[in-house]
Scaffold this active site. Structure first.
Site, PDB file in Angstrom:
ATOM      1  CB  THR A 124      -9.656   1.649  14.499  1.00  0.00           C
ATOM      2  OG1 THR A 124      -8.601   1.105  15.285  1.00  0.00           O
ATOM      3  CG2 THR A 124     -10.581   2.476  15.384  1.00  0.00           C
TER       4      THR A 124
ATOM      5  CE  LYS B 211      -8.268   2.036  18.603  1.00  0.00           C
ATOM      6  NZ  LYS B 211      -6.865   2.063  18.938  1.00  0.00           N
TER       7      LYS B 211
ATOM      8  CE  LYS C 209     -10.001   4.802  11.397  1.00  0.00           C
ATOM      9  NZ  LYS C 209      -9.240   3.638  11.025  1.00  0.00           N
TER      10      LYS C 209
HETATM   11  P1  NAD Z   1      -1.675   2.117   6.937  1.00  0.00           P
HETATM   12  O1  NAD Z   1      -2.299   3.121   6.035  1.00  0.00           O
HETATM   13  O2  NAD Z   1      -0.220   2.186   7.218  1.00  0.00           O
HETATM   14  O3  NAD Z   1      -1.995   0.632   6.381  1.00  0.00           O
HETATM   15  C1  NAD Z   1      -3.170   0.260   5.737  1.00  0.00           C
HETATM   16  C2  NAD Z   1      -2.781  -0.666   4.585  1.00  0.00           C
HETATM   17  O4  NAD Z   1      -3.975  -1.128   3.946  1.00  0.00           O
HETATM   18  C3  NAD Z   1      -1.958   0.042   3.508  1.00  0.00           C
HETATM   19  O5  NAD Z   1      -0.757  -0.671   3.275  1.00  0.00           O
HETATM   20  C4  NAD Z   1      -2.878   0.034   2.289  1.00  0.00           C
HETATM   21  O6  NAD Z   1      -2.174  -0.091   1.048  1.00  0.00           O
HETATM   22  C5  NAD Z   1      -3.724  -1.182   2.565  1.00  0.00           C
HETATM   23  N1  NAD Z   1      -4.998  -1.192   1.840  1.00  0.00           N
HETATM   24  C6  NAD Z   1      -5.867  -0.176   1.652  1.00  0.00           C
HETATM   25  N2  NAD Z   1      -6.938  -0.611   0.948  1.00  0.00           N
HETATM   26  C7  NAD Z   1      -6.729  -1.927   0.705  1.00  0.00           C
HETATM   27  C8  NAD Z   1      -7.466  -2.932   0.031  1.00  0.00           C
HETATM   28  N3  NAD Z   1      -8.650  -2.668  -0.535  1.00  0.00           N
HETATM   29  N4  NAD Z   1      -6.961  -4.179  -0.021  1.00  0.00           N
HETATM   30  C9  NAD Z   1      -5.751  -4.462   0.544  1.00  0.00           C
HETATM   31  N5  NAD Z   1      -4.994  -3.549   1.187  1.00  0.00           N
HETATM   32  C10 NAD Z   1      -5.487  -2.297   1.267  1.00  0.00           C
HETATM   33  O7  NAD Z   1      -2.522   2.179   8.301  1.00  0.00           O
HETATM   34  P2  NAD Z   1      -2.111   1.595   9.738  1.00  0.00           P
HETATM   35  O8  NAD Z   1      -1.451   2.647  10.539  1.00  0.00           O
HETATM   36  O9  NAD Z   1      -1.459   0.266   9.535  1.00  0.00           O
HETATM   37  O10 NAD Z   1      -3.566   1.393  10.364  1.00  0.00           O
HETATM   38  C11 NAD Z   1      -4.394   0.274  10.031  1.00  0.00           C
HETATM   39  C12 NAD Z   1      -5.568   0.250  10.997  1.00  0.00           C
HETATM   40  O11 NAD Z   1      -5.086   0.148  12.330  1.00  0.00           O
HETATM   41  C13 NAD Z   1      -6.441   1.506  10.941  1.00  0.00           C
HETATM   42  O12 NAD Z   1      -7.794   1.117  11.039  1.00  0.00           O
HETATM   43  C14 NAD Z   1      -5.980   2.300  12.164  1.00  0.00           C
HETATM   44  O13 NAD Z   1      -6.970   3.142  12.677  1.00  0.00           O
HETATM   45  C15 NAD Z   1      -5.647   1.177  13.130  1.00  0.00           C
HETATM   46  N6  NAD Z   1      -4.670   1.535  14.187  1.00  0.00           N
HETATM   47  C16 NAD Z   1      -3.521   2.180  13.882  1.00  0.00           C
HETATM   48  C17 NAD Z   1      -2.610   2.491  14.897  1.00  0.00           C
HETATM   49  C18 NAD Z   1      -1.328   3.214  14.576  1.00  0.00           C
HETATM   50  O14 NAD Z   1      -0.649   3.652  15.524  1.00  0.00           O
HETATM   51  N7  NAD Z   1      -0.921   3.330  13.321  1.00  0.00           N
HETATM   52  C19 NAD Z   1      -2.879   2.125  16.216  1.00  0.00           C
HETATM   53  C20 NAD Z   1      -4.064   1.433  16.503  1.00  0.00           C
HETATM   54  C21 NAD Z   1      -4.954   1.132  15.471  1.00  0.00           C
END
Ligand code: NAD
Length: 290
Positions: A94, A169, A244
């Protein structure tokens, strides 16, 4: 079966990559966190030490990263020009509409097809393969993206051209933030007026106050279907993530010159809630402040 690079194996990406493996794809995965990478390895992904190695010779690249700055840096430094030009690029994070369009422009200029494909549904839906994808991109790119996304979700919807997935979204989540607060304050007022909360739910869920926040995610413990309210407001959609998304909606509204008074108030209230320590609480936990 395709060869797919998966970048970002966190709360969401971990389960999504595992579902691509279950669907028979060969997944080459990368995450900066060793813990996330180890978990992905346990789920059948081939973990590699760099993004460039992950994207070598693949048919598609899927990313699930925290924010727009990281998405832009990963794609411009290590994906564009390193993955084969025939590879389809899918960013499921997102992020703001402007960055999504900018990265897609850079990809297109280098000969790639790219879609923005953010998701609705939380960690349980990511693990269970029941996410809803909102996809921005050309008809041809959508046609190639659909079968890959279908392995991770229950619905894949073409929202429009580049950036349209992100636009859908944040507009959807702006409704969610505002209706959750409205639902919480109605329950708080109902209680003060002496109404039984189950009775109020029975009425409102069948009347014009009905919404997803009321009937699928009721913020009152013991009322309505099972929801994070029944679990101490833990384990759902964190208030920090709602904030966010509301901030992204406010930025987009400002850039587009749109009036969003309810979304703006919801953003203020979620900012106060997270500043007071509620960031990791489920977003329905904001009821405690009302
Ligand atoms: P998270 O922080 O659990 O996962 C993100 C991952 O990206 C981490 O494991 C981190 O180490 C990795 N990362 C960061 N920088 C990096 C890089 N340069 N190279 C490789 N890996 C890297 O976050 P999440 O909850 O999995 O969310 C991910 C996305 O999904 C976000 O954009 C969030 O807004 C969206 N989202 C989350 C949810 C939810 O319920 N958690 C729901 C809908 C959308």
């Amino acid at each position: 079966m395709s060869k797919i690079a998966f970048i970002g194996l966190g709360n969401m990406g971990g389960g999504m990559a595992a579902n691509l493996v279950k669907a028979g794809h060969e997944v080459r995965a990368f995450d900066l966190s060793a813990e996330a990478a180890t978990r992905a390895q346990g789920n059948g992904c081939a973990v590699v030490p760099t993004v460039r190695e992950a994207v070598e010779g693949v048919d598609a690249v899927v990313s699930m990263l925290p924010n727009g700055a990281i998405v832009e840096s990963v794609y411009t430094s290590d994906v564009i020009g390193h993955a084969p030009a025939s590879a389809l690029l899918l960013d499921c994070s997102t992020i703001d509409v402007g960055t999504a369009r900018k990265v897609e422009d850079a990809a297109r200029a280098a000969g790639y097809a790219m879609v923005d494909a953010p998701v609705s549904g939380g960690i349980a839906a990511a693990n269970g393969g029941t996410l809803t994808f909102m996809v921005g991109g050309s008809d041809a790119a959508f046609a190639k993206a659909e079968p890959i996304l279908a392995a991770m979700g229950k619905a894949v919807i073409h929202a429009g051209q580049s950036g349209a997935g992100q636009a859908a979204k944040i507009c959807n989540n702006m409704i969610l933030g505002a209706t959750m607060i409205a639902t919480c304050e109605a329950f708080a007022l109902a209680e003060k007026l002496g109404l039984n909360l189950q009775t109020f739910y029975d009425i409102s869920s069948k009347a014009s106050g009905q919404s997803w926040s009321m009937t699928s995610y009721c913020p009152v413990p013991g009322v309505g279907p099972a929801s994070p309210a029944d679990n101490g407001y833990q384990g759902g959609f964190a208030a920090a993530l709602m904030l966010k998304d509301l901030k992204l909606a406010m930025e987009a509204a400002q850039a587009a010159g749109a009036k969003v008074p309810m979304g703006a108030r919801a953003a203020e209230l979620y900012a106060e809630f997270t500043a007071a320590g509620g960031g990791s609480t489920d977003f329905s936990g904001i009821i405690a402040t009302l």
